[in-house]
Design a protein around this motif. Structure first.
Motif, PDB file in Angstrom:
ATOM      1  N   ALA A  18      -8.847 -12.929  -2.069  1.00 39.59           N
ATOM      2  CA  ALA A  18      -8.271 -13.043  -3.411  1.00 39.59           C
ATOM      3  C   ALA A  18      -7.861 -14.497  -3.638  1.00 39.59           C
ATOM      4  CB  ALA A  18      -7.072 -12.106  -3.546  1.00 39.59           C
ATOM      5  N   PRO A  19      -8.843 -15.389  -3.838  1.00 38.37           N
ATOM      6  CA  PRO A  19      -8.544 -16.820  -3.940  1.00 38.37           C
ATOM      7  C   PRO A  19      -7.669 -17.199  -5.135  1.00 38.37           C
ATOM      8  CG  PRO A  19     -10.856 -16.397  -4.428  1.00 38.37           C
ATOM      9  CD  PRO A  19     -10.259 -15.106  -3.980  1.00 38.37           C
ATOM     10  N   GLU A  20      -7.648 -16.352  -6.150  1.00 39.78           N
ATOM     11  CA  GLU A  20      -6.846 -16.678  -7.331  1.00 39.78           C
ATOM     12  C   GLU A  20      -5.363 -16.418  -7.134  1.00 39.78           C
ATOM     13  OE1 GLU A  20      -7.793 -12.391  -7.463  1.00 39.78           O
ATOM     14  OE2 GLU A  20      -8.962 -14.160  -7.013  1.00 39.78           O
ATOM     15  N   VAL A  21      -5.008 -15.787  -6.026  1.00 37.47           N
ATOM     16  CA  VAL A  21      -3.624 -15.409  -5.759  1.00 37.47           C
ATOM     17  C   VAL A  21      -3.039 -16.326  -4.697  1.00 37.47           C
ATOM     18  CG1 VAL A  21      -2.135 -13.560  -4.915  1.00 37.47           C
ATOM     19  CG2 VAL A  21      -4.112 -13.008  -6.334  1.00 37.47           C
ATOM     20  N   ASP A  22      -1.791 -16.722  -4.884  1.00 34.47           N
ATOM     21  CA  ASP A  22      -1.094 -17.507  -3.867  1.00 34.47           C
ATOM     22  C   ASP A  22      -0.460 -16.532  -2.886  1.00 34.47           C
ATOM     23  OD1 ASP A  22       0.291 -19.284  -2.312  1.00 34.47           O
ATOM     24  OD2 ASP A  22       1.622 -19.975  -3.909  1.00 34.47           O
ATOM     25  N   ALA A  23      -1.174 -16.252  -1.798  1.00 35.28           N
ATOM     26  CA  ALA A  23      -0.731 -15.247  -0.834  1.00 35.28           C
ATOM     27  C   ALA A  23       0.563 -15.643  -0.132  1.00 35.28           C
ATOM     28  CB  ALA A  23      -1.831 -14.998   0.188  1.00 35.28           C
ATOM     29  N   ASP A  39      -9.238  -3.991  -4.417  1.00 38.73           N
ATOM     30  CA  ASP A  39      -9.786  -2.642  -4.329  1.00 38.73           C
ATOM     31  C   ASP A  39     -10.122  -2.311  -2.877  1.00 38.73           C
ATOM     32  OD1 ASP A  39     -12.199  -3.936  -3.731  1.00 38.73           O
ATOM     33  OD2 ASP A  39     -12.993  -3.684  -5.754  1.00 38.73           O
ATOM     34  N   SER A  40     -10.684  -1.137  -2.667  1.00 39.96           N
ATOM     35  CA  SER A  40     -10.950  -0.673  -1.305  1.00 39.96           C
ATOM     36  C   SER A  40     -11.979  -1.557  -0.583  1.00 39.96           C
ATOM     37  CB  SER A  40     -11.397   0.787  -1.308  1.00 39.96           C
ATOM     38  OG  SER A  40     -12.548   0.949  -2.099  1.00 39.96           O
ATOM     39  N   MET A  41     -12.951  -2.078  -1.307  1.00 43.11           N
ATOM     40  CA  MET A  41     -13.935  -2.967  -0.671  1.00 43.11           C
ATOM     41  C   MET A  41     -13.295  -4.280  -0.242  1.00 43.11           C
ATOM     42  SD  MET A  41     -16.719  -1.506  -0.109  1.00 43.11           S
ATOM     43  CE  MET A  41     -17.606  -2.936   0.449  1.00 43.11           C
ATOM     44  N   ASP A  42     -12.426  -4.830  -1.084  1.00 44.81           N
ATOM     45  CA  ASP A  42     -11.712  -6.048  -0.710  1.00 44.81           C
ATOM     46  C   ASP A  42     -10.812  -5.796   0.499  1.00 44.81           C
ATOM     47  OD1 ASP A  42     -12.829  -7.713  -2.625  1.00 44.81           O
ATOM     48  OD2 ASP A  42     -11.284  -7.255  -4.109  1.00 44.81           O
ATOM     49  N   PHE A  43     -10.182  -4.621   0.527  1.00 41.28           N
ATOM     50  CA  PHE A  43      -9.317  -4.299   1.659  1.00 41.28           C
ATOM     51  C   PHE A  43     -10.160  -4.179   2.932  1.00 41.28           C
ATOM     52  CE2 PHE A  43      -6.450  -1.872   4.367  1.00 41.28           C
ATOM     53  CZ  PHE A  43      -5.257  -2.542   4.157  1.00 41.28           C
ATOM     54  N   LEU A  44     -11.331  -3.593   2.819  1.00 36.45           N
ATOM     55  CA  LEU A  44     -12.233  -3.500   3.968  1.00 36.45           C
ATOM     56  C   LEU A  44     -12.649  -4.899   4.428  1.00 36.45           C
ATOM     57  CD1 LEU A  44     -13.874  -1.806   5.948  1.00 36.45           C
ATOM     58  CD2 LEU A  44     -15.677  -1.681   4.216  1.00 36.45           C
ATOM     59  N   ASN A  45     -12.908  -5.793   3.490  1.00 37.48           N
ATOM     60  CA  ASN A  45     -13.238  -7.184   3.841  1.00 37.48           C
ATOM     61  C   ASN A  45     -12.074  -7.854   4.565  1.00 37.48           C
ATOM     62  OD1 ASN A  45     -15.806  -7.045   2.732  1.00 37.48           O
ATOM     63  ND2 ASN A  45     -15.127  -7.768   0.742  1.00 37.48           N
ATOM     64  N   TYR A  46     -10.861  -7.556   4.140  1.00 38.26           N
ATOM     65  CA  TYR A  46      -9.653  -8.075   4.788  1.00 38.26           C
ATOM     66  C   TYR A  46      -9.565  -7.562   6.231  1.00 38.26           C
ATOM     67  CZ  TYR A  46      -4.643  -7.491   5.962  1.00 38.26           C
ATOM     68  OH  TYR A  46      -3.433  -7.430   6.595  1.00 38.26           O
ATOM     69  N   VAL A  47      -9.763  -6.268   6.420  1.00 40.77           N
ATOM     70  CA  VAL A  47      -9.712  -5.675   7.765  1.00 40.77           C
ATOM     71  C   VAL A  47     -10.811  -6.260   8.649  1.00 40.77           C
ATOM     72  CG1 VAL A  47      -9.998  -3.508   9.042  1.00 40.77           C
ATOM     73  CG2 VAL A  47      -8.577  -3.561   6.990  1.00 40.77           C
ATOM     74  N   THR A  48     -11.983  -6.472   8.074  1.00 42.73           N
ATOM     75  CA  THR A  48     -13.089  -7.084   8.810  1.00 42.73           C
ATOM     76  C   THR A  48     -12.740  -8.517   9.201  1.00 42.73           C
ATOM     77  OG1 THR A  48     -14.683  -5.691   7.647  1.00 42.73           O
ATOM     78  CG2 THR A  48     -15.547  -7.686   8.695  1.00 42.73           C
ATOM     79  N   ALA A  49     -12.110  -9.249   8.304  1.00 44.08           N
ATOM     80  CA  ALA A  49     -11.698 -10.623   8.600  1.00 44.08           C
ATOM     81  C   ALA A  49     -10.662 -10.660   9.726  1.00 44.08           C
ATOM     82  CB  ALA A  49     -11.141 -11.294   7.344  1.00 44.08           C
ATOM     83  N   LEU A  50      -9.748  -9.680   9.742  1.00 45.03           N
ATOM     84  CA  LEU A  50      -8.777  -9.601  10.838  1.00 45.03           C
ATOM     85  C   LEU A  50      -9.507  -9.457  12.167  1.00 45.03           C
ATOM     86  CD1 LEU A  50      -5.973  -7.223   9.490  1.00 45.03           C
ATOM     87  CD2 LEU A  50      -5.942  -9.713   9.634  1.00 45.03           C
ATOM     88  N   HIS A  51     -10.526  -8.618  12.174  1.00 40.51           N
ATOM     89  CA  HIS A  51     -11.296  -8.408  13.405  1.00 40.51           C
ATOM     90  C   HIS A  51     -12.032  -9.688  13.810  1.00 40.51           C
ATOM     91  CE1 HIS A  51     -13.711  -6.498  16.448  1.00 40.51           C
ATOM     92  NE2 HIS A  51     -14.805  -6.944  15.855  1.00 40.51           N
ATOM     93  N   GLU A  52     -12.673 -10.328  12.848  1.00 40.59           N
ATOM     94  CA  GLU A  52     -13.458 -11.525  13.153  1.00 40.59           C
ATOM     95  C   GLU A  52     -12.590 -12.699  13.598  1.00 40.59           C
ATOM     96  OE1 GLU A  52     -15.704 -12.196   9.605  1.00 40.59           O
ATOM     97  OE2 GLU A  52     -17.130 -10.588  10.053  1.00 40.59           O
ATOM     98  N   LYS A  53     -11.458 -12.898  12.941  1.00 35.06           N
ATOM     99  CA  LYS A  53     -10.641 -14.081  13.223  1.00 35.06           C
ATOM    100  C   LYS A  53      -9.601 -13.862  14.312  1.00 35.06           C
ATOM    101  CE  LYS A  53     -11.312 -16.218   8.796  1.00 35.06           C
ATOM    102  NZ  LYS A  53     -10.778 -17.090   7.791  1.00 35.06           N
ATOM    103  N   LEU A  54      -9.166 -12.606  14.484  1.00 30.43           N
ATOM    104  CA  LEU A  54      -8.102 -12.345  15.449  1.00 30.43           C
ATOM    105  C   LEU A  54      -8.520 -11.395  16.569  1.00 30.43           C
ATOM    106  CD1 LEU A  54      -5.210 -12.031  12.860  1.00 30.43           C
ATOM    107  CD2 LEU A  54      -5.516 -13.874  14.520  1.00 30.43           C
ATOM    108  N   GLY A  55      -9.732 -10.857  16.471  1.00 33.66           N
ATOM    109  CA  GLY A  55     -10.228  -9.993  17.521  1.00 33.66           C
ATOM    110  C   GLY A  55      -9.566  -8.630  17.604  1.00 33.66           C
ATOM    111  N   VAL A  56      -8.991  -8.185  16.502  1.00 39.59           N
ATOM    112  CA  VAL A  56      -8.295  -6.902  16.477  1.00 39.59           C
ATOM    113  C   VAL A  56      -9.045  -5.941  15.560  1.00 39.59           C
ATOM    114  CG1 VAL A  56      -6.147  -5.733  15.830  1.00 39.59           C
ATOM    115  CG2 VAL A  56      -6.068  -7.973  16.921  1.00 39.59           C
TER     116      VAL A  56
END
Length: 80
Positions: A18-23, A39-56
């Protein structure tokens, strides 16, 4: 990895989704889905990013545990 480092990586993941948001303005207990209006797809992308960047890996049953910044940090710290 410290909790602050984990938090920074999680914020990076969220800003990619969500680049438009200041997280960095998120409250620790705020629902990420509601506050970032993702939405659910963005949330899935977030969960995938957690796995890729943090190994969880986050199983679907644990999605509610990573739906807040503090929850996600605790979840990752416990499993990293």
């Amino acid at each position: 990895m410290t909790n602050d480092e984990i938090r920074n990586v999680i914020l990076e993941c969220l800003e990619e989704i969500a680049p438009e948001v200041d997280a960095s303005t998120l409250g620790g207990d705020d629902s990420l889905r509601e506050e970032l209006d993702i939405d659910s797809m963005d949330f899935l992308n977030y969960v995938t990013a957690l796995h890729e960047k943090l190994g969880v890996s986050v199983p679907e049953a644990d999605y509610p545990k990573v739906d807040s910044l503090d929850g996600a940090v605790a979840y990752v710290a416990e499993r990293a």
